[in-house]
Design a protein around this motif. Structure first.
Motif, PDB file in Angstrom:
ATOM      1  N   UNK A 103       0.801  -1.236   0.000  1.00 34.27           N
ATOM      2  CA  UNK A 103       0.000   0.000   0.000  1.00 34.27           C
ATOM      3  C   UNK A 103       0.832   1.284   0.000  1.00 34.27           C
ATOM      4  N   UNK A 104       1.846   1.426   0.879  1.00 31.37           N
ATOM      5  CA  UNK A 104       2.607   2.679   0.859  1.00 31.37           C
ATOM      6  C   UNK A 104       3.445   2.869  -0.405  1.00 31.37           C
ATOM      7  N   UNK A 105       3.676   1.788  -1.143  1.00 23.69           N
ATOM      8  CA  UNK A 105       4.510   1.867  -2.342  1.00 23.69           C
ATOM      9  C   UNK A 105       3.703   2.088  -3.627  1.00 23.69           C
ATOM     10  N   UNK A 106       2.387   1.991  -3.545  1.00 22.52           N
ATOM     11  CA  UNK A 106       1.554   2.116  -4.746  1.00 22.52           C
ATOM     12  C   UNK A 106       1.831   3.381  -5.558  1.00 22.52           C
ATOM     13  N   UNK A 112       2.662   0.125 -10.332  1.00 15.17           N
ATOM     14  CA  UNK A 112       1.353   0.496  -9.788  1.00 15.17           C
ATOM     15  C   UNK A 112       1.000   1.971  -9.916  1.00 15.17           C
ATOM     16  N   UNK A 113       1.983   2.835 -10.050  1.00 18.90           N
ATOM     17  CA  UNK A 113       1.757   4.290 -10.047  1.00 18.90           C
ATOM     18  C   UNK A 113       0.744   4.692 -11.130  1.00 18.90           C
ATOM     19  N   UNK A 114      -0.289   5.389 -10.705  1.00 18.69           N
ATOM     20  CA  UNK A 114      -1.297   5.893 -11.628  1.00 18.69           C
ATOM     21  C   UNK A 114      -2.201   4.818 -12.210  1.00 18.69           C
ATOM     22  N   UNK A 115      -2.192   3.631 -11.636  1.00 21.25           N
ATOM     23  CA  UNK A 115      -2.989   2.528 -12.165  1.00 21.25           C
ATOM     24  C   UNK A 115      -3.938   2.039 -11.073  1.00 21.25           C
ATOM     25  N   UNK A 116      -5.164   2.474 -11.141  1.00 18.87           N
ATOM     26  CA  UNK A 116      -6.158   2.090 -10.130  1.00 18.87           C
ATOM     27  C   UNK A 116      -6.419   0.588 -10.140  1.00 18.87           C
ATOM     28  N   UNK A 117      -6.189  -0.059 -11.269  1.00 23.23           N
ATOM     29  CA  UNK A 117      -6.423  -1.497 -11.398  1.00 23.23           C
ATOM     30  C   UNK A 117      -5.109  -2.280 -11.388  1.00 23.23           C
ATOM     31  N   UNK A 118      -4.154  -1.854 -10.580  1.00 23.97           N
ATOM     32  CA  UNK A 118      -2.826  -2.459 -10.565  1.00 23.97           C
ATOM     33  C   UNK A 118      -2.857  -3.951 -10.266  1.00 23.97           C
ATOM     34  N   UNK A 119      -3.787  -4.392  -9.467  1.00 21.45           N
ATOM     35  CA  UNK A 119      -3.848  -5.805  -9.097  1.00 21.45           C
ATOM     36  C   UNK A 119      -4.164  -6.729 -10.249  1.00 21.45           C
ATOM     37  N   UNK A 129       9.843  -6.854 -13.425  1.00 22.61           N
ATOM     38  CA  UNK A 129       9.835  -5.556 -12.749  1.00 22.61           C
ATOM     39  C   UNK A 129      10.939  -4.680 -13.323  1.00 22.61           C
ATOM     40  N   UNK A 130      10.801  -3.386 -13.125  1.00 18.05           N
ATOM     41  CA  UNK A 130      11.895  -2.484 -13.453  1.00 18.05           C
ATOM     42  C   UNK A 130      12.939  -2.549 -12.337  1.00 18.05           C
TER      43      UNK A 130
END
Length: 148
Positions: A103-106, A112-119, A129-130
């Protein structure tokens, strides 16, 4: 060139993988672990404590580096699931790592940044991953030795 990988696995199985020093993703399919190479970074994300009825968790639960050696197929264990021969790869997990909430890293992670549907993208079970994301997660898990 070093690459970085995320496996999505419930925590109970992650703990076994850490104990055994292996990575296994996507219900033991070969494709994900086959793409990983020695020296690559690997982190597990656990949406739940166990499957299918575990409690929600949403934590990064283990992190390390892919160890030397090739992908291999495990022998069937008649006491567990006769005929099940998952593909695995050796991983050297950090003994200093502690679980870290996502959660704190979203807002920080490229994933995940800017992606409400990240899951939704995590449903693939194994994804790249980058370097940025791996380093952020490693620091959050207390494993600065994996950064760089």
């Amino acid at each position: 060139m070093t690459r970085y990988w995320l496996g999505v696995v419930q925590r109970a199985h992650v703990l076994l993988g850490v104990e055994w020093g292996i990575a296994q993703t996507n219900h033991g399919k070969r494709a994900g672990v086959q793409r990983m190479q020695p020296g690559d970074g690997f982190v597990y994300y656990s949406p739940k404590t166990s499957h299918p009825d575990g409690d929600p968790l949403r934590e990064f639960t283990a992190i390390g580096r892919v160890a030397d050696g090739d992908v291999y197929q495990a022998e069937s264990d008649p006491n567990l699931m006769a005929g099940f021969r998952p593909w695995r790869r050796a991983v050297a997990y950090s003994s200093h790592a502690h679980a870290a909430l996502i959660a704190p890293l979203l807002p920080v992670l490229d994933l995940t940044r800017g992606n409400a549907n990240w899951g939704f993208q995590l449903r693939r079970g194994h994804l790249e991953l980058t370097k940025h994301d791996f380093e952020v997660i490693a620091r959050e898990m207390g494993t600065d030795e994996l950064v760089g």
